[in-house]
Enzyme design. Structure first.
Site, PDB file in Angstrom:
ATOM      1  N   CYS A 219      38.977  50.695  38.199  1.00  0.00           N
ATOM      2  CA  CYS A 219      38.798  51.783  37.236  1.00  0.00           C
ATOM      3  C   CYS A 219      39.473  51.467  35.906  1.00  0.00           C
ATOM      4  O   CYS A 219      39.082  52.000  34.866  1.00  0.00           O
ATOM      5  CB  CYS A 219      39.340  53.093  37.804  1.00  0.00           C
ATOM      6  SG  CYS A 219      41.086  53.031  38.272  1.00  0.00           S
TER       7      CYS A 219
ATOM      8  N   SER B  94      49.490  46.520  34.364  1.00  0.00           N
ATOM      9  CA  SER B  94      48.883  47.733  34.909  1.00  0.00           C
ATOM     10  C   SER B  94      49.249  48.959  34.086  1.00  0.00           C
ATOM     11  O   SER B  94      50.241  48.966  33.357  1.00  0.00           O
ATOM     12  CB  SER B  94      49.331  47.949  36.360  1.00  0.00           C
ATOM     13  OG  SER B  94      48.857  46.918  37.194  1.00  0.00           O
TER      14      SER B  94
ATOM     15  N   GLN C 162      43.555  44.500  45.250  1.00  0.00           N
ATOM     16  CA  GLN C 162      42.233  44.484  44.617  1.00  0.00           C
ATOM     17  C   GLN C 162      41.837  43.073  44.201  1.00  0.00           C
ATOM     18  O   GLN C 162      40.676  42.680  44.332  1.00  0.00           O
ATOM     19  CB  GLN C 162      42.236  45.428  43.412  1.00  0.00           C
ATOM     20  CG  GLN C 162      42.353  46.896  43.805  1.00  0.00           C
ATOM     21  CD  GLN C 162      42.669  47.791  42.620  1.00  0.00           C
ATOM     22  OE1 GLN C 162      43.294  47.372  41.644  1.00  0.00           O
ATOM     23  NE2 GLN C 162      42.237  49.039  42.696  1.00  0.00           N
TER      24      GLN C 162
END
Length: 434
Positions: A50, A107, A118
């Site tokens: 996302c 991040s 991920q």
């Protein structure tokens, strides 16, 4: 070889841009196939979350611009329409970036651990799609090792920086272990769900979830355990709770002073630990005046979170040093491998040529009636003598010229223990035919 990273993330592009280049798992497989079939990349891995989409590729002669053009074409975007949002890294800077991403240094929440999982999923999907070979395989193993070192050797992930995690961490600080405690959660939204999951991971003894819509509370308890009640039933169960964490959307407080006073009497003044993370507040502030209640608000948690963010930033500086060192180490190893690979290939080709000549000679004599046993013995002797001729001649000259380093290297390379040789025979055969 040219290593390239091309991508967008939460720092360079808003969500309406990121969603335009977001790959589903099925699209990833298709895109990897296109990059390979169109000759755009030797190897490739695609990471799509996302907060970021990144393409990791190794190139021989293709320019990065062709990867950019392919990305626009794949998502049917206007030419160059997202170029201003894209970033690009090559070679050692690409390696550093990939290590930072996997370590959580790039991040939205500094140091968050989910990104490593991920990336591993993206790597395994690319490997399954036959888009990962020697270079990216070696690089990703090094990246995983570096991410583990960052989390082991620094405090990058040790301090909670989310409201839900901080609420549970504060509860654990108060009680120590939570196995014998009962937690009452007010609400059933995303924050309460995260709190419930963190409590379950911390082995909470009992869990009660109260919500205006009982069915939503039931959904959480079905997956996380405990039992559900309506907000109207709180008065009947409040005395059971050692921990109360509230996060509803109510415009007025849910827990009244009188309710808590009655619960404390039933508990015989056994303390209650409360965290109100709702805005507007779910717990009347006056409840904090009871001697047996310990009430914290979202502002108290925010102070903890900010302090932990500062702590993570300090740890991030240490992590950057690890990334710099490991990126340089990988690059040095890769360059050394690149220097030796052509030598190995030439040596293998020489041996293969000798084998072919000796084999054809033996087959010719066999067709003309030669004795098979004699021919096999002759073939083995010929191959042994021809393969050993050049290295032993050069080693003899090195001895005559006093080249001690060459002699020591030859001893290390040539006089391999038989057990090591047999263990590696399968790999040798694989490399010879690859």
């Amino acid at each position: 070889m040219k290593l390239l990273v091309l991508g967008v993330n939460h720092e360079t592009a808003p969500v309406d841009i990121r969603e335009k280049v977001s790959f589903s798992p099925a699209q990833v497989q298709n895109a990897l196939s296109e990059l390979k079939s169109q000759g755009l990349a030797n190897e490739s891995v695609i990471l799509s979350t996302c907060n970021r989409t990144e393409i990791y590729t190794t190139l021989k002669s293709q320019s990065p611009e062709k990867i950019r053009a392919w990305l626009h074409e794949y998502f049917e975007l206007e030419e160059d329409s997202i170029n201003s949002f894209l970033y690009e890294y090559a070679d050692i800077e690409a390696i550093k970036h990939m290590m930072r991403v996997s370590s959580g240094l790039n991040s939205l929440v500094l140091g968050e651990p989910q990104i490593l999982g991920q990336i591993k999923e993206a790597f395994h999907l690319a490997h399954k799609s036959d888009s990962v070979h020697q270079t990216l395989h070696a690089l990703f193993q090094y990246i995983f090792k570096t991410a583990k070192q960052v989390r082991t050797d620094t405090a990058i992930g040790s301090s909670p920086v989310s409201v839900a995690f901080s609420a549970v961490a504060l509860s654990k600080q108060f009680f120590g272990k939570l196995e014998n405690q009962t937690a009452l959660l007010l609400g059933a939204g995303e924050t309460v769900e995260l709190v419930a999951r963190h409590l379950k991971e911390s082995h909470i003894g009992n869990l009660i979830i109260a919500n205006r819509t009982l069915s939503k509370a039931h959904q959480l308890t079905e997956s996380l355990g405990g039992y559900a009640i309506s907000l109207h039933e709180i008065d009947d169960h409040l005395h059971e709770a050692d921990i109360v964490i509230a996060s509803t959307a109510s415009p007025t407080p849910i827990l009244k002073t009188e309710m808590v006073a009655n619960a404390l009497k039933k508990r015989r003044n056994k303390p209650m630990f409360m965290i109100d993370i709702a805005v507007p507040r779910d717990i009347e502030p006056a409840i904090g005046n009871f001697s047996d209640t310990y009430l914290y608000t979202v502002d108290d948690l925010q102070e903890i979170i900010e302090e932990n963010k500062r702590s993570r930033k300090d740890a991030a500086l240490e992590a950057e040093e690890i990334v710099e060192l490991q990126a340089e180490n990988f690059m040095a190893q890769y360059q050394a491998t690149q220097q030796i690979s052509p030598i190995i290939q030439r040596y293998r080709q020489q041996a293969y040529t000798l084998k072919e000549h000796a084999l054809q000679d033996a087959l010719h004599h066999l067709e003309n009636g030669g004795d098979p046993q004699e021919l096999l013995t002759k073939l083995a002797n010929q191959l042994t003598n021809k393969i050993l001729h050049t290295p032993t001649t050069n080693l003899h000259h090195a001895g005559l010229n006093g080249q001690k380093e060459v002699i020591q290297a030859a001893e290390q390379i040539l006089l391999t223990q038989q057990s090591d040789a047999s263990d590696s025979s399968e790999n040798e055969n694989t490399h010879a035919t690859s």
